[in-house]
Design a protein around this motif. Structure first.
Motif, PDB file in Angstrom:
ATOM      1  N   ILE A 260      51.005  31.024  31.529  1.00 55.19           N
ATOM      2  CA  ILE A 260      50.379  32.306  31.242  1.00 55.19           C
ATOM      3  C   ILE A 260      51.109  32.893  30.051  1.00 55.19           C
ATOM      4  O   ILE A 260      52.250  33.329  30.165  1.00 55.19           O
TER       5      ILE A 260
ATOM      6  N   ILE B 119      49.045  38.272  29.848  1.00 53.27           N
ATOM      7  CA  ILE B 119      48.190  38.705  30.956  1.00 53.27           C
ATOM      8  C   ILE B 119      48.167  40.220  30.989  1.00 53.27           C
ATOM      9  O   ILE B 119      49.195  40.876  30.828  1.00 53.27           O
TER      10      ILE B 119
ATOM     11  N   TYR C 215      41.717  40.245  35.430  1.00 52.93           N
ATOM     12  CA  TYR C 215      42.842  39.996  34.531  1.00 52.93           C
ATOM     13  C   TYR C 215      42.325  39.413  33.227  1.00 52.93           C
ATOM     14  O   TYR C 215      41.515  38.497  33.228  1.00 52.93           O
TER      15      TYR C 215
ATOM     16  N   VAL D 155      43.441  37.200  30.286  1.00 53.20           N
ATOM     17  CA  VAL D 155      44.538  36.230  30.237  1.00 53.20           C
ATOM     18  C   VAL D 155      44.366  35.281  29.057  1.00 53.20           C
ATOM     19  O   VAL D 155      43.261  34.829  28.764  1.00 53.20           O
TER      20      VAL D 155
ATOM     21  N   LEU E 297      45.926  31.651  28.257  1.00 57.57           N
ATOM     22  CA  LEU E 297      46.653  30.556  28.891  1.00 57.57           C
ATOM     23  C   LEU E 297      46.998  29.481  27.874  1.00 57.57           C
ATOM     24  O   LEU E 297      46.381  29.379  26.820  1.00 57.57           O
TER      25      LEU E 297
ATOM     26  N   TYR F 119      39.511  36.766  34.231  1.00 51.82           N
ATOM     27  CA  TYR F 119      39.491  36.156  35.556  1.00 51.82           C
ATOM     28  C   TYR F 119      39.216  37.253  36.581  1.00 51.82           C
ATOM     29  O   TYR F 119      39.955  38.227  36.667  1.00 51.82           O
TER      30      TYR F 119
ATOM     31  N   CYS G 233      39.286  37.965  40.261  1.00 53.52           N
ATOM     32  CA  CYS G 233      39.871  37.391  41.478  1.00 53.52           C
ATOM     33  C   CYS G 233      39.110  37.794  42.734  1.00 53.52           C
ATOM     34  O   CYS G 233      39.258  37.151  43.766  1.00 53.52           O
TER      35      CYS G 233
ATOM     36  N   THR H  89      35.266  33.200  36.345  1.00 58.33           N
ATOM     37  CA  THR H  89      35.895  33.273  35.034  1.00 58.33           C
ATOM     38  C   THR H  89      34.831  33.659  34.019  1.00 58.33           C
ATOM     39  O   THR H  89      33.751  33.079  34.012  1.00 58.33           O
TER      40      THR H  89
ATOM     41  N   VAL I  50      46.354  32.394  38.114  1.00 57.70           N
ATOM     42  CA  VAL I  50      46.233  33.758  37.598  1.00 57.70           C
ATOM     43  C   VAL I  50      46.117  34.747  38.746  1.00 57.70           C
ATOM     44  O   VAL I  50      46.786  35.782  38.769  1.00 57.70           O
TER      45      VAL I  50
ATOM     46  N   PHE J  83      49.336  35.391  40.590  1.00 58.34           N
ATOM     47  CA  PHE J  83      50.442  35.883  39.763  1.00 58.34           C
ATOM     48  C   PHE J  83      51.015  37.197  40.302  1.00 58.34           C
ATOM     49  O   PHE J  83      52.221  37.349  40.408  1.00 58.34           O
TER      50      PHE J  83
END
Length: 110
Positions: free
Chosen positions: A48, A51, A61, A63, A65, A77, A79, A84, A103, A106
């Motif tokens: 990551i 973020i 999030y 992010v 990567l 992302y 969750c 995605t 992610v 995290f």
């Protein structure tokens, strides 16, 4: 003789003060840390790089990567829905070998 000794002491003191100020300024400036969280996941190293948690939707999030050393474009992302959102707006469900699991875990580490 006395005047030259005073001048020498004053110049020596000024040099010491300058050196001290230089030393303080050198150690007083903190450089930003370049740390990333890396995990081995499904045979790949996923890091990551950056973020940011959404203020409005705490389950989202943004992010960036790095997968096996290759930096990926920014993705969102979700969750809660396990999806995605790619940069072009494509919405994909978490599937096999999706780094979304890393992610989403995290901030959930206890």
């Amino acid at each position: 003789m006395k005047l030259s000794k005073q001048l020498w002491n004053r110049s020596q003191m000024m040099k010491c003060v300058c050196c001290l100020l230089l030393l303080i300024s050198f150690f007083g400036v903190a450089l930003p840390a370049e740390a990333s969280v890396c995990r081995n996941y499904q045979g790949s190293e996923i890091c990551i790089v950056d973020i940011k948690r959404s203020a409005k939707n705490y389950w989202e999030y943004r992010v960036i990567l790095s997968v096996d050393g290759v930096k990926q474009p920014l993705e969102v992302y979700n969750c809660r829905d396990r999806t995605t959102v790619k940069k072009d707006g494509t919405v994909l469900a978490f599937g096999q070998n999706n780094p979304g699991e890393i992610v989403c875990r995290f901030f959930n580490q206890k």
